[in-house]
Motif scaffolding. Structure first.
Motif, mmCIF file in Angstrom:
data_model
loop_
_atom_site.group_PDB
_atom_site.id
_atom_site.type_symbol
_atom_site.label_atom_id
_atom_site.label_comp_id
_atom_site.label_asym_id
_atom_site.label_seq_id
_atom_site.Cartn_x
_atom_site.Cartn_y
_atom_site.Cartn_z
ATOM 1 N N ASP A 138 -30.525 -77.726 -30.854
ATOM 2 C CA ASP A 138 -31.554 -78.710 -31.213
ATOM 3 C C ASP A 138 -32.700 -78.019 -31.937
ATOM 4 O OD1 ASP A 138 -30.214 -80.890 -30.012
ATOM 5 O OD2 ASP A 138 -30.976 -80.311 -28.042
ATOM 6 N N VAL A 139 -33.022 -78.543 -33.128
ATOM 7 C CA VAL A 139 -34.105 -77.957 -33.928
ATOM 8 C C VAL A 139 -35.049 -79.053 -34.401
ATOM 9 C CG1 VAL A 139 -32.721 -75.987 -34.693
ATOM 10 C CG2 VAL A 139 -32.750 -78.080 -36.067
ATOM 11 N N LEU A 140 -36.254 -78.654 -34.668
ATOM 12 C CA LEU A 140 -37.270 -79.541 -35.219
ATOM 13 C C LEU A 140 -37.763 -78.947 -36.532
ATOM 14 C CD1 LEU A 140 -39.484 -81.783 -35.154
ATOM 15 C CD2 LEU A 140 -40.845 -80.237 -33.734
ATOM 16 N N LEU A 141 -37.659 -79.724 -37.608
ATOM 17 C CA LEU A 141 -38.239 -79.314 -38.888
ATOM 18 C C LEU A 141 -39.653 -79.871 -38.916
ATOM 19 C CD1 LEU A 141 -35.053 -79.274 -39.384
ATOM 20 C CD2 LEU A 141 -35.638 -79.466 -41.804
ATOM 21 N N LEU A 142 -40.623 -78.995 -38.696
ATOM 22 C CA LEU A 142 -42.014 -79.399 -38.577
ATOM 23 C C LEU A 142 -42.657 -79.376 -39.962
ATOM 24 C CD1 LEU A 142 -44.096 -80.179 -36.387
ATOM 25 C CD2 LEU A 142 -44.769 -77.767 -36.302
ATOM 26 N N LEU A 143 -43.206 -80.512 -40.361
ATOM 27 C CA LEU A 143 -43.807 -80.658 -41.694
ATOM 28 C C LEU A 143 -45.326 -80.703 -41.589
ATOM 29 C CD1 LEU A 143 -41.497 -83.478 -43.124
ATOM 30 C CD2 LEU A 143 -41.131 -81.000 -43.144
ATOM 31 N N PRO A 144 -46.004 -80.255 -42.628
ATOM 32 C CA PRO A 144 -47.475 -80.360 -42.620
ATOM 33 C C PRO A 144 -47.897 -81.817 -42.704
ATOM 34 C CG PRO A 144 -46.688 -79.610 -44.755
ATOM 35 C CD PRO A 144 -45.500 -79.615 -43.854
ATOM 36 N N GLU A 145 -49.097 -82.103 -42.249
ATOM 37 C CA GLU A 145 -49.598 -83.472 -42.277
ATOM 38 C C GLU A 145 -49.574 -84.003 -43.709
ATOM 39 O OE1 GLU A 145 -50.148 -85.267 -39.728
ATOM 40 O OE2 GLU A 145 -50.013 -83.671 -38.234
ATOM 41 N N GLY A 146 -49.134 -85.236 -43.832
ATOM 42 C CA GLY A 146 -49.085 -85.874 -45.140
ATOM 43 C C GLY A 146 -47.754 -85.713 -45.848
ATOM 44 N N ALA A 147 -46.942 -84.755 -45.417
ATOM 45 C CA ALA A 147 -45.632 -84.574 -46.050
ATOM 46 C C ALA A 147 -44.739 -85.754 -45.685
ATOM 47 C CB ALA A 147 -44.990 -83.270 -45.608
ATOM 48 N N ASP A 148 -44.038 -86.295 -46.705
ATOM 49 C CA ASP A 148 -43.196 -87.474 -46.489
ATOM 50 C C ASP A 148 -41.907 -87.313 -47.280
ATOM 51 O OD1 ASP A 148 -42.036 -89.900 -46.063
ATOM 52 O OD2 ASP A 148 -43.579 -91.095 -47.070
ATOM 53 N N PRO A 149 -40.812 -86.899 -46.640
ATOM 54 C CA PRO A 149 -39.556 -86.705 -47.362
ATOM 55 C C PRO A 149 -39.076 -87.968 -48.065
ATOM 56 C CG PRO A 149 -39.440 -85.735 -45.175
ATOM 57 C CD PRO A 149 -40.700 -86.532 -45.216
ATOM 58 N N PRO A 164 -37.928 -83.837 -53.968
ATOM 59 C CA PRO A 164 -37.530 -82.424 -53.864
ATOM 60 C C PRO A 164 -37.510 -81.927 -52.412
ATOM 61 C CG PRO A 164 -39.059 -82.735 -55.681
ATOM 62 C CD PRO A 164 -39.041 -84.019 -54.921
ATOM 63 N N LEU A 165 -38.531 -82.341 -51.630
ATOM 64 C CA LEU A 165 -38.563 -81.920 -50.220
ATOM 65 C C LEU A 165 -37.369 -82.512 -49.474
ATOM 66 C CD1 LEU A 165 -39.960 -80.601 -47.793
ATOM 67 C CD2 LEU A 165 -41.330 -82.695 -47.529
ATOM 68 N N ARG A 166 -37.085 -83.812 -49.737
ATOM 69 C CA ARG A 166 -35.946 -84.453 -49.071
ATOM 70 C C ARG A 166 -34.649 -83.728 -49.418
ATOM 71 N NH1 ARG A 166 -36.493 -89.034 -51.140
ATOM 72 N NH2 ARG A 166 -34.860 -88.950 -52.717
ATOM 73 N N GLU A 167 -34.467 -83.358 -50.661
ATOM 74 C CA GLU A 167 -33.227 -82.693 -51.081
ATOM 75 C C GLU A 167 -33.085 -81.326 -50.405
ATOM 76 O OE1 GLU A 167 -33.512 -82.595 -55.294
ATOM 77 O OE2 GLU A 167 -33.187 -84.764 -55.535
ATOM 78 N N ARG A 168 -34.211 -80.597 -50.285
ATOM 79 C CA ARG A 168 -34.131 -79.280 -49.634
ATOM 80 C C ARG A 168 -33.786 -79.427 -48.141
ATOM 81 N NH1 ARG A 168 -38.543 -78.282 -53.152
ATOM 82 N NH2 ARG A 168 -40.085 -78.680 -51.498
ATOM 83 N N ILE A 169 -34.378 -80.435 -47.473
ATOM 84 C CA ILE A 169 -34.075 -80.665 -46.057
ATOM 85 C C ILE A 169 -32.602 -81.050 -45.884
ATOM 86 C CG2 ILE A 169 -34.533 -82.191 -44.089
ATOM 87 C CD1 ILE A 169 -37.463 -82.288 -45.009
ATOM 88 N N GLU A 170 -32.124 -81.963 -46.756
ATOM 89 C CA GLU A 170 -30.724 -82.379 -46.678
ATOM 90 C C GLU A 170 -29.787 -81.207 -46.945
ATOM 91 O OE1 GLU A 170 -30.550 -85.570 -49.433
ATOM 92 O OE2 GLU A 170 -31.338 -87.077 -48.021
#
Length: 885
Positions: free
Chosen positions: A92-103, A108-114
């Motif tokens: 189990d992992v959590l990808l912690l994003l900075p405030e305001g980040a919205d995949p 580009p952020l969504r693609e990198r996470i996917e």
């Protein structure tokens, strides 16, 4: 010098960094080393960390490959957050994003996470991933205790250390430690109820069951929430645990972890249950072996040795969990400024606080060992006291060595032990707590030998110590007016009993010699005799206790395996018990014992058999030996009275009864006799074809089953055809009474149960009445029996089939006794063999004890007169029984 298994495992885990796709190979290499290594309780901790480190390394590489920037952080949560990973546990992992980040809005952020999550799965990492900002984490955690718990264990793997620091700071500020504690304790109680509320389940879940790893982990969670620390030593430094308790906590956590790791490795998947199929394999992987007596007799299976070790570890965890959660709660409430409940002095040694008994001095038991049993007496005697405080539990835990041979021989302690059994209330609670705290086994030394001992007889579902305490509880309830509605006849008999504690002692000793080899009833009687001598119970009282322990199986055996309509059976049993006092005591103990084996073993039908035997034996002991002729005439009169109440009146019953022998009337109640007569005359009035088979079914007057009447032209394979039909229709036969009238017609009655009862009673009765006549009248050869699936328990602990064929006491008929592991088609297989040899069944006593059957048949047939033929029949029956495997 060859590398040790631990070194090999370390090398496999810490090999030079490879492409992430090599994770599968590196993990399998690590698991391969573990499969060959007998990891110690110390080594298992390092092994779990090695797999977590390997997973960390892989995730870091995949994080870099996905191009996730340094503003984000990758956190391990849950068990993985503790840096311990079992072979097939979730990652189990959590990808912690900075405030305001919205995949969703940042392609580009969504693609990198996917890409990162996809690469994880491609590499063989079956991750459970969540993607949230710190604020989102806090919002979800506020409404979900499971998420809150997982985040409490969060650990940074890679990414922004500053973002992780912000998360830790804000999460700690938002966490209400006391509310978290209360929620986790409630969650634990609900989980315990789901898993049988005992650490002694025969197939425990080593993670979730009481005393499992979850009970260890909850201590860690609440101490972290309270800010005490993350390591067990932190409890000692905070003054909340002793050094000994920390060692025991660490040791037993390792025992449970070692078991769980072996389960994963052997099953090749996530498996946390110590199921029967795996117990032997886990024991073998630990190097445990079967234990044998000097004469070569098996005394203890390797799986039993393993399970006893498991139960002792789970029991210690339950004790430590109870102590440490109490002291942590006290710390949390004190920090909130909540005043501690007031102390009420009970005497110079004990106080009461909020319903819990508390020692006045932590060293009380060290310098006053007599106070150990005194505390349990106060638990029984003082209204409002429901348990022991953490301080008292800890004092008991640290005073175990004081309960030695001299402690057991002390006259004061012996007197107090008897007094514990003589109190008017609180006995069950006190003795369960005595067992939980190891006081019972150290005070009653033979009891210690059966703590955590499994019973592989396929019908007990509790360990021996838990079964004994269940029987004690059952006997106790007979003497409590509030429970009189449960078993009214037992409560009625108990109300006239002068010394209930004699029965409680017999309950404690009835199975105390299990697992020693030999007859546990005889061995237990010797232990009971020794106990009585040591505790001053001489004369009639001591003799009664010894009798009950020796004979505790006899009443059940007679009721379920012998013909209770036979006066010689009743007379022999009456001679065995001797008088009504012994009979009543044995009856109460027997009912309590059968009820205490398993929730499924007791049935209303078995209760009726025992009560019938009791009443018949009372009459015999009173000099009223049954006059068969008088009994038959009385039952006919009662049946006629019942028939006269119906409409239309029945007039042909006497003509029917003239064709039946006295055995029919001795074996049936007046209500059954009247029902049979009404059904047969109704069929005749409806102008049924001559020779037609009549089948009628009704709800059983006894229990939740059905009664079925078959009136058919006699044929030698009739019993087999009836059994074959019930087998195909998935009914279980509890009892069969087979009678052939003088006119050649069979009048048979069966007691049936089904998983569909009682909800589907009406459709099932209609189905039986419609289908069974055709099955009985069929001229086709008997179909082969269905070889149904054998249950896991029967496969794991097979019962060697046993057949015993011998003449009855009158040498007129033959008795066939059969025992085997239960399976579909078993009774039909027996019936086919008998039918093939033209043997008629006069009576069948079908006894199912969990997943073991012990059936008795009264037989008649010319083929039984030849010794060679009888041997052949026994061999055929054994082959039929063995085919269950």
């Amino acid at each position: 010098m060859a590398d040790s298994p631990a070194a090999k495992a370390a090398n496999a885990a810490s090999a030079p960094a490879q492409p992430a796709v090599d994770y599968r190979q590196r993990k399998q290499a690590l698991l391969g080393v573990w499969r060959q290594a007998a990891l110690s309780t110390r080594g298992v901790r390092g092994a779990l960390r090695q797999l977590a480190d390997l997973t960390d390394d892989t995730l870091r590489g995949l994080w870099r490959q996905a191009g996730l920037d340094g503003r984000c952080a990758l956190l391990a949560v849950g068990g993985y957050g503790r840096a311990e990973l079992f072979p097939h546990s979730d990652v189990d992992v959590l990808l912690l994003l900075p405030e305001g980040a919205d995949p969703a809005a940042d392609a580009p952020l969504r693609e990198r996470i996917e890409a990162f999550i996809g690469r994880c799965w491609d590499a063989g990492l079956e991750i459970g991933a969540s993607v949230r900002t710190v604020s989102e984490c806090l919002h979800v955690a506020a409404g979900d205790i499971t998420v809150q718990t997982a985040l409490l264990e969060a650990r940074r793997i890679t990414g922004s250390a500053a973002l992780f620091g912000e998360f830790e700071q804000r999460f700690a500020a938002a966490l209400d430690a006391l509310a978290f504690f209360i929620a986790k304790r409630l969650e634990m109680r609900q989980r315990h109820l789901k898993y049988e509320d005992t650490p002694y389940a025969l197939e425990p879940n080593c993670k979730e069951s009481p005393g499992g790893l979850r009970d260890v982990q909850i201590i860690g969670w609440v101490m972290r929430a309270a800010g005490i620390g993350r390591r067990w030593d932190d409890l000692a430094r905070a003054g909340l645990a002793t050094a000994h308790e920390v060692r025991q906590l660490r040791r037993n956590e390792a025992v449970l972890s070692r078991v769980r790791m072996r389960l994963h490795l052997l099953a090749g998947r996530r498996e946390d249950r110590l199921v029967f199929d795996l117990q032997g394999a886990v024991a073998a992987s630990f190097g445990l072996a079967d234990r044998h007596a000097p004469d070569g007799r098996l005394t203890l299976r390797a799986g039993e040795v393993l399970m006893r070790r498991y139960y002792w570890a789970a029991k210690a965890v339950v004790q430590l969990n109870q102590i440490l959660l109490q002291v942590i709660e006290e710390r949390l409430r004190a920090e909130r400024g909540q005043p501690a409940p007031a102390l009420r002095p009970l005497n110079a040694r004990f106080l009461e606080r909020a319903g819990l008994l508390e020692v006045a001095d932590d060293a009380l038991y060290q310098h006053e060992p007599h106070a150990i049993l005194e505390g349990f007496l106060l638990l029984e005697r003082v209204p409002g006291v429901k348990g022991f405080s953490a301080r008292t539990l800890r004092a008991l835990y640290n005073a175990r060595t004081r309960m030695n041979r001299s402690f057991r021989a002390d006259p004061v302690n012996r007197q107090q032990f008897l007094a514990l059994l003589q109190q008017p209330q609180g006995i069950t609670r006190a003795f369960r707590l005595m067992n939980q705290t190891s006081v019972l086994g150290r005070t009653l030394w033979p009891f210690r030998r059966i703590v955590g001992q499994m019973q592989h007889d396929l019908f007990h579902v509790y360990t021996v110590d838990q079964h004994i305490l269940m029987v004690l509880r059952n006997v106790r309830r007979f003497f409590i007016p509030e429970h009189a509605h449960e078993y009214p006849f037992c409560s009625q008999l108990a109300a006239g009993w002068d010394k209930p504690w004699l029965l409680y002692i017999a309950a404690l000793f009835h199975d105390i010699a299990k697992g020693r080899g030999g007859d546990h009833s005889e061995l237990g009687a010797r232990e009971a005799r020794r106990f009585c001598r040591q505790h001053g119970l001489t004369g009639a009282d001591g003799a009664l206790i010894e009798f009950l322990v020796r004979e505790h199986l006899s009443m059940s055996a007679v009721a379920q395996k012998q013909d209770l309509s036979d006066p010689t059976v009743i007379a022999a049993f009456a001679r065995r018990v001797g008088d009504e006092r012994h009979l009543t005591a044995l009856y109460l103990l027997t009912v309590a014992d059968v009820r205490g084996t398993s929730p499924t073993v007791w049935s209303a039908w078995k209760g009726k058999l025992l009560e019938d035997l009791y009443r018949a034996t009372v009459r015999a002991l009173g000099g009223r030996a049954p006059d068969q002729g008088a009994v038959v005439e009385a039952r006919k009169r009662q049946a006629l009275a019942l028939l006269a109440r119906g409409s239309p009146p029945i007039v042909a019953a006497p003509a029917l009864w003239d064709t039946l022998d006295p055995g029919y009337f001795m074996r049936h109640e007046p209500d059954d006799i009247a029902w049979h007569a009404r059904a047969i005359e109704a069929a005749a009035a409806a102008a049924a074809p001559a020779g037609a088979t009549l089948v009628r079914a009704r709800r059983s007057p006894v229990g939740e089953g059905l009664q079925v009447l078959i009136h058919a032209s006699g044929r030698r394979d009739l019993f087999a055809r009836i059994c074959g039909y019930f087998d195909r229709a998935d009914f279980s036969i509890q009892d069969a009474k087979i009678h052939t009238a003088r006119d050649g017609w069979a009048l048979d009655s069966f007691q049936l149960v089904s998983e569909l009862l009682p909800e589907q009673a009406e459709p099932l009765m209609a189905r039986i009445e419609a289908e069974l006549p055709a099955a009985v009248d069929s001229s086709q050869p008997l179909a082969p029996p269905r070889l149904g699936r054998v249950s896991t328990r029967v496969r794991s602990f097979p019962v060697a089939p046993h057949v015993d064929l011998r003449p009855d006491e009158k040498a007129q008929n033959w008795l066939l006794a059969v025992s085997a592991g239960d399976r579909t088609g078993l009774l039909y297989s027996i019936a086919r063999v008998l039918a093939a040899h033209a043997i008629s069944v006069e009576l069948a006593k079908i006894t199912t004890l969990g997943e073991r059957v012990e059936d008795v048949f009264l037989l008649r047939g010319e083929s039984l007169q030849e010794a060679r033929t009888r041997v052949g029949i026994e061999q055929e029956l054994l082959r039929a029984l063995a085919s269950a495997g």
